[in-house]
Every structure is written in structure tokens, then in C-alpha cells.
Design an enzyme around this catalytic site. Structure first.
Site, short mmCIF file in Angstrom:
data_model
loop_
_atom_site.label_atom_id
_atom_site.label_comp_id
_atom_site.label_asym_id
_atom_site.label_seq_id
_atom_site.Cartn_x
_atom_site.Cartn_y
_atom_site.Cartn_z
N ASP A 184 0.82 -1.21 0.00
CA ASP A 184 0.00 0.00 0.00
C ASP A 184 0.85 1.26 0.00
OD1 ASP A 184 -2.71 -0.10 -0.34
OD2 ASP A 184 -3.20 0.57 1.67
N ASP A 235 -9.89 -5.44 12.74
CA ASP A 235 -9.80 -6.83 13.16
C ASP A 235 -10.92 -7.21 14.13
OD1 ASP A 235 -8.75 -5.13 15.08
OD2 ASP A 235 -6.71 -5.89 14.90
#
Length: 785
Positions: A134, A318
Site C-alpha cells: 500500500d 480486526d
């Protein structure tokens, strides 16, 4: 009587499960008794500011009591799952994709993790490894700033080259939308377009996709290096239960966090994360509430596809993903065996950046997807997730506990309305029960008062982060935690100001406390209580001052302290000698040898080692130092990287064996008594604060010298010859005298003739001095000869 039962219940109830429940019930009784006393006997109106301070303290205590009760429920039955072995020759083994997202981390860190992934014990035809970059997206490579664009292009090419050399896949995307969660979801779509349809304008459907995508996804942060057995120990759970969406494993860190490093507690006490990964997660697993921690977890692709990939409404994608999948009725499992090795933040600033992101993310979940009202979650899961979210409001309570006694001692605000006898009858048993219960449940993974220390260190910075997420839950943005920093010098953290202010207030409060003692004899009970309370807070603040004085960190690679049997071979003679390791890193190894082994600095040796799986390693090394200790020879060796295969072998040896991380965890399992823990922290607080004060004094002296140099140069021409200081012809620099005493060579005054000459003295082991005779004696230290 209740206190006696609390202390004797281990003998009365030999069954550990019953023992745990009875212990919790005893402590719950003490806590409930105290809360009723606080609610109905201590609250009264004494003026606006006094009532405000009293109410704030009461609410902070109530928050802690609620958190304590929820913690009892969540931790009542921790479970330790047995590993489910798998046959690596089984044709029904699922395909596994390994995702390694990276943003701005050094390429060397990514290379180590990817190399370790190629060593994982799993059929190669069923394993796909992906670097998800990224930091090299099209958006970044075409940035308006040419420097940023050039840096992104350079990173893009380096990681592509790394992927080609290691035989793995490289992926990037158009933009950085949704940060890490978006990066992973994009990779899921590219590797399996059937389950994750991509928009038509994405332009990357055909890049990097496989004929068949992995059934399971192993998520690894780019600094989380896996061991060989991570898939062998996790895949079996998915083969037994089709409704299992997650198998999470612990995060083990090879380096100390800033608190451990700056206070020097790394080898003495369990790390802060160990309580979560060794006690809390196994307890949540009993309630089917253990959640994904962003890395070191294996997830089922099919279940992620149902919710469109990783959730991205919060910065803790998460836990949010786990909450969503638990609500759909799927299961999670936790394996309490460390099988990755990661890096902790190096500085206190980076540590706070990481923790405030976690705090904001869990508060976002609390606000946007409140577990108490989240549809289809089971009741026990609601309580467990609510407890995990509620914990991150600790900063508000902790700062109130720090400031409350000062509010009375300095300003006279009645924050706690109770006599000394009431404190002994109600407050004392409650506090005693809380600490005894904490030590009972978590003593093997958290020493006394370390929770208070970490909460105090974070509290001042936790509050603004939490409040911003409460009032603007969609405003927090994902921030990557910097890793692998090197610090060339000690320095004062820029986040130190709040601790100095509290120390200043406490110092002001000391004389005011004395005055209050003599002027208000009817308030002696309150003065005693607040003084003891403030003294405890001073210990915590002294520890925080030690934390914010950053110690230097110049090692390129962190080392782990480990004792293992190895063999060294001397290539010239072929002789082999058995020895033990003392520490290990990617750069080299420390060895403990017998007293008469014929090796010296500069010698080349071969290190012959093996791991717990039976793999053998032969690693060339160079001896860089030797010294004697307790009739043994200590030897420091640097690995010699001859080629790429040698580098891979070193990574496999250092990071491939999970039993090494287990041994390091369990070496710090000793429980510590409350008084011993308090004494230990008091010692560390005094030591840390003294280093802080000494360091600041040194900085002030150096700054004064720098400012005085221009002034001295400006004034020097005004001095008369009579003011000049005569040199001492017979003086020898202190450093030269020390070396003469240490190395034994004689240094005398050089004769005045000839007028200019040089005389060098060389020991062959240390340094070279040059003596220039120009009527006096001058000395200059050179580098090693």
C-alpha cells in the site's frame, strides 16, 4: 472471616475450577459491600466544586467496579486448546494464501517476513504468498510532490524485485482507500474475483490472481515473522469445523516496548501484551468471543466473502470483523502458542500512537456497533465484547485517581467522606480483594501494579483520543505504527510534560499537607488517607519520568536471550566443540564456551545447530570478541552472509522455531507478592527518575556550553597576555593515564629536542597515541591501529 476464607480457599477447595469460582465470589462480595457503602454512606453536597470532585471520584470507582465484575465473568473459565495435528501429505489439505500487507516499513523488514513464509512447513503447491504493497499504489506513485512520488516508485520496484527473487506474488492497487482493511479486501477480490466481484474500472482483475484461490487466509503484518509450524498447528481446526471463521495465535515481540526498555524490566517481568495473549484471549475463547488481532490469525475466505471482506467502519478492523462474523453465528478459536515474532514500537511516542489507535477503534465499535445491542450476538458474547470496549475508557478513571488526593491536599475539596475506621473496614478489604484476585487470575502474566503503571503512562493521552471518538466516531483515521527505529542518543520524550506538571503539583502539595495537618486536626483521617494515596501516585509518576527518558537503541537487529546446545567447527582444523548460545539475532550469536577452546578475535568458525523439528543448519561466522567470565569463555560472533542461501538459512534458524518463543515466555512465569512488586517498582521509579533528572542536567550543561562558545570567542580578544593561563608542561590527559594503567605501556614526557618530532606507541590491541614535542606535551587519540 471473609478475608480468611479468601486466603484459605485453596486448601478448602482443591478443584481448580471450583476454587476459581469461589475465589471470585468472595472478592465480589467484598467489592459489592464496598460499593454499597460508597453509594449510601459517603456522598453528600459540600459545595459545587467539592461535590463535582466527589462525584467524579465516585463515578471513576464505579467504572472500575463494573469493569472488575465484567472481567470476572469473561475470565471465569480460560481454556487451553490442544493442537490438532495435520498430515501434510493429506490430499484434502486446504489451499492457503498468505497476505503480508505493508505501507511504509523498511524493505528489509518485509524481506525477512517473506523469506520466513517460504520456509513454512506446508505443501508448496497449496501455498500462495502475497506482498500487499500500500506504499506503492498508483495514487502514491503519481503524487503531486515529486519526492513522494519518486519514493513510492522506488519502493514499488524494490518490492516487486524482492517478490520475483523469492518466487512470491506482489500486489498493489489504485488508491489507499480504507487503509489496511481496504488493502486486504482488495487482495481478496483480486485473488478470487468470483467471490469478491471487482468494479469494472479497477483494471487489476487479471493481475496476480490464481487459477484457484486459497480456502484459508493467513494474515501477517510485515514485521511479524512466522515460524515453520504455524499452518500445521492451525489448519486442522478448520478441517474439523466448517463453521470456524478464525484461529488466532499470540503476538510475541522480540524487543521490549518503550516502558520495558526505558525502565529495564524486559527480562524481569512479563510484557504488557502477555496478559492479553496468555490469559484474556484463552478466557474469551471459552465464550466463543476470542477475536482477530490483525495479524497471526488464519481466517476462512468464504466467511469473509459473506461480509464483503474486512470491516472498515473503524480503525480496529480486526475486532470489528470478528464482531460481525460472531453475530452471524460463526465460531472462533484461540491457540495459545506463539508462532510469530514481531517488533514493538521503539519510542514512547510511537507506543502512544499505537495504543490511542486501539483505544479509538474500540470506542468506535462501542459507539457505532454497541455490542450490548448488536443483533444476533449471544448474551455472553455481548458482555465479552462490551468489556473489551469499556476497558479503553481507563484513561478518564486513572487521571481522576491521580488528581483526586491533590484536590483535597491542595484545594481542600472533600473528595472522599469516610473516617479512618470506615476506610479500614470497607475500603481496605475491597482493595485487598481486588489485588488478590488480580494476582490469582493474572499473576503468572502480570506482576503487581504494572497495570496501574501502564494505565497512568497512557492515561493523559488516552483521554483526548477517546473523547474524540465518542463525539465524532467516524473521524479517527488509521495510522501506521513506526517500527525498527534506531535511536543514536538518549533523549527526553516530547510527551513528558503532563508527568512534570503532576510532579510539580505533588511537590506543592507536600508543605500544604503539613499546614493542613496542624490547622485542621479534625481532618487527620482524610489527610492520612490522601497522603498515602498521593505517595502511591508519586511512585507511578517517578516511573513515568523514567519511561519518558528514552534510552538509545542502536542495534540493527534485536536479539533474543536463549540457551541452546550448538556446536562450533574450526574450518582450518576440522575440530568441533560443544557449547551453548547466550543470545541470538539475525546479525550474530553469543556463545558460552569452555576455558581452553583455541579461538580468538577475527577467526572464522562454522556454527552447527538444529531446531526442535530436526532441521540442521550450518552457518559461517566470524569471532568479533572474546572475554572470560566465571571460568568460561564468552564469545560474540557475527554471521557471514556469503550468498542468498546463507541468508535464508540464518532467517530459518533464528525465526523458524516456535519453541524458542515459548521458552522465553515461560521463563517469566514466577508470581510476585504485592509488597515485593511494589518495592520493585519503587526501585525502578527512583532509578528511572534519577536518569531523567541527570539526563536533563546534561542537556542543560551542553546547551549552556553551546551558547557560551560565541560569547567566549567575542570576549577572548579583550584578554591581556597576563591573563593567559600558562600550560602545565607535565600534565598528561586523564584518558591517556587510564590507558597506561590498563594496558601497561609507559608514557613519559617527551624531551624538548628536537623541536618538532613524533613518537607513537602501539599495543596492537587498542589505540595509537602520537606525542608531538613542541616545547610541551600534547596528545591525540586516533582510531584503532
Amino acid at each position: 472471616m471473609v478475608l480468611a476464607l479468601v486466603l484459605l480457599q485453596r486448601d478448602l477447595f482443591p478443584n481448580k475450577a471450583v476454587q476459581r469460582i469461589i475465589f471470585m465470589l468472595f472478592c465480589l462480595f467484598l467489592t459489592s459491600r464496598y460499593w454499597f457503602f460508597r453509594t449510601f454512606d459517603t456522598l453528600y453536597y459540600s459545595g459545587f466544586w467539592g461535590f463535582l470532585a466527589m462525584t467524579a471520584l465516585y463515578l471513576a470507582e464505579s467504572y472500575c467496579i463494573v469493569l472488575n465484575v465484567l472481567g470476572m465473568f469473561a475470565n471465569i473459565f480460560p481454556i487451553q486448546r490442544e493442537l490438532i495435528p495435520v498430515d501434510l501429505n493429506d490430499p484434502n489439505l486446504p489451499l492457503v494464501d498468505i497476505f503480508i500487507p505493508t505501507y511504509n516499513e523498511p524493505e528489509e523488514i518485509v524481506a525477512v517476513t517473506v523469506t520466513a513464509c517460504t520456509h513454512i512447513d506446508y505443501p508448496k503447491e497449496k501455498l500462495n504468498i502475497f506482498i500487499l504493497d500500500d506504499g506503492g499504489t498508483s495514487e502514491k506513485r503519481n503524487d503531486a510532490d515529486p519526492k513522494k512520488a519518486g519514493k513510492a516508485r522506488e519502493r514499488h520496484e524494490k518490492l516487486k524485485s524482492l517478490a520475483r527473487s523469492l518466487g512470491v506474488n506482489y500486489m498493489t492497487r489504485q488508491s489507499n482507500v480504507h487503509a489496511k482493511a481496504g488493502n486486504i479486501t482488495h487482495a481478496l477480490a483480486r485473488t478470487c474475483p468470483k467471490e469478491f466481484p471487482l468494479p469494472n474500472n479497477c483494471g487489476c482483475r487479471d493481475k496476480g490472481s490464481k487459477e484457484r484461490c486459497g480456502d484459508l487466509i493467513l494474515m501477517l503484518d510485515c514485521d511479524h515473522v512466522p515460524t515453520r509450524d504455524i499452518l500445521k498447528n492451525t489448519v486442522g481446526f478448520f478441517m474439523e469445523d466448517e463453521d470456524l471463521f478464525l484461529v488466532q495465535t499470540p503476538h510475541f515481540f522480540i524487543n521490549p516496548d518503550p516502558v520495558e526498555k526505558n525502565l529495564g524490566t524486559f527480562l524481569d517481568s512479563p510484557g504488557e501484551n502477555e496478559m492479553f495473549y496468555r490469559a484474556v484471549q484463552p478466557a474469551l475463547d471459552f465464550w466463543n468471543s476470542s477475536f482477530f488481532c490483525g495479524s497471526a490469525g488464519v481466517l476462512r475466505r468464504r466467511h469473509l466473502a459473506e461480509i464483503g471482506g474486512l470491516a472498515h467502519d473503524t480503525v480496529t478492523e480486526d475486532a470489528e470483523t470478528s464482531l460481525t462474523l460472531h453475530a452471524r453465528g460463526y465460531k472462533s478459536a484461540y491457540v495459545s502458542k506463539p508462532m510469530i515474532c514481531g517488533l514493538s514500537p521503539e519510542t514512547f511516542t510511537d507506543f502512544i500512537l499505537q495504543r490511542t489507535r486501539w483505544a479509538q477503534g474500540m470506542v468506535q465499535i462501542f459507539r457505532l456497533k454497541n455490542p450490548l445491542f448488536f443483533k444476533k450476538l449471544k448474551f455472553h458474547q455481548r458482555l465479552c465484547y462490551f468489556n473489551s470496549c469499556l476497558f479503553w475508557f481507563f484513561g478518564l478513571a486513572r487521571i481522576i485517581f491521580v488528581l483526586a488526593p491533590l484536590a483535597y491536599l491542595i484545594f481542600g475539596l472533600k473528595v472522599y467522606n469516610a473516617s479512618l475506621l470506615q476506610i479500614l473496614a470497607y475500603t481496605g478489604p475491597h482493595i485487598f480483594g481486588v489485588y488478590i484476585l488480580s494476582n490469582f487470575m493474572f499473576g503468572h502474566v502480570r506482576h503487581p501494579f504494572f497495570s496501574e503503571l501502564y494505565e497512568t503512562a497512557q492515561g493523559f493521552f488516552n483521554i483526548p483520543a477517546v473523547l474524540s471518538a465518542v463525539f465524532r466516531p467516524r473521524s479517527p483515521k488509521f495510522k501506521v505504527t513506526p517500527k525498527s527505529r534506531t535511536l543514536s542518543d538518549d533523549f527526553l520524550s516530547p510527551l513528558s510534560t503532563p508527568f512534570y506538571l503532576v510532579l510539580l503539583l505533588t511537590t506543592v502539595g507536600i508543605p500544604l499537607t503539613i499546614l493542613r495537618w496542624f490547622h485542621y486536626p479534625l481532618e487527620h483521617d482524610a489527610i492520612i488517607m490522601c497522603s498515602v494515596w498521593s505517595a502511591f501516585n508519586i511512585v507511578l509518576i517517578l516511573l513515568c519520568l523514567g519511561i519518558v527518558w528514552e534510552r538509545r537503541q542502536v542495534r540493527r537487529q534485536h536479539r533474543i536471550y536463549t540457551e541452546e546446545d550448538v556446536t562450533i567447527r574450526i574450518p582450518q582444523t576440522g575440530d568441533q566443540y560443544r557449547c551453548k548460545t547466550s543470545d541470538l539475532s539475525l546479525d550474530g550469536v553469543g556463545l558460552v564456551l569452555g576455558p581452553h577452546i583455541p579461538i580468538a578475535r577475527g577467526d572464522r568458525i562454522d556454527l552447527l545447530a538444529h531446531d526442535s523439528y530436526g532441521n540442521s543448519y550450518t552457518i559461517p561466522a566470524e569471532v568479533v570478541q572474546t572475554y572470560a567470565r566465571d571460568e568460561r569463555m564468552m564469545c560474540g560472533c557475527r554471521f557471514v552472509v556469503k550468498d542468498e542461501e546463507t541468508r535464508k538459512g540464518i532467517i530459518g534458524y533464528v525465526y523458524g522455531d516456535s519453541s524458542r518463543w515459548e521458552r522465553f515466555w515461560h521463563r517469566r512465569r514466577e508470581r510476585v507478592s504485592t509488597w515485593r512488586g511494589l518495592g520493585y517498582l519503587l526501585f525502578k521509579g527512583l532509578d528511572g527518575s534519577s536518569r531523567n533528572i541527570g539526563g536533563i542536567f546534561s542537556l542543560a550543561v551542553n546547551a549552556a556550553k553551546r551558547y557560551m562558545v560565541p560569547f567566549t570567542r567575542a570576549v577572548r580578544p579583550l584578554a591581556t597576555p597576563s591573563m593567559a593561563r600558562e600550560p602545565k608542561p607535565h600534565s598528561i590527559p586523564r584518558r591517556a593515564v587510564r590507558d597506561r594503567q590498563q594496558y601497561g605501556f609507559e608514557i613519559g614526557r617527551t624531551p624538548p629536542v628536537p623541536p618538532v618530532s613524533t613518537h607513537s606507541v602501539e599495543t596492537g590491541t587498542v589505540r595509537q597515541y602520537t606525542n608531538c614535542t613542541d616545547g610541551g606535551t600534547s596528545w591525540k587519540r586516533f582510531s584503532k591501529a
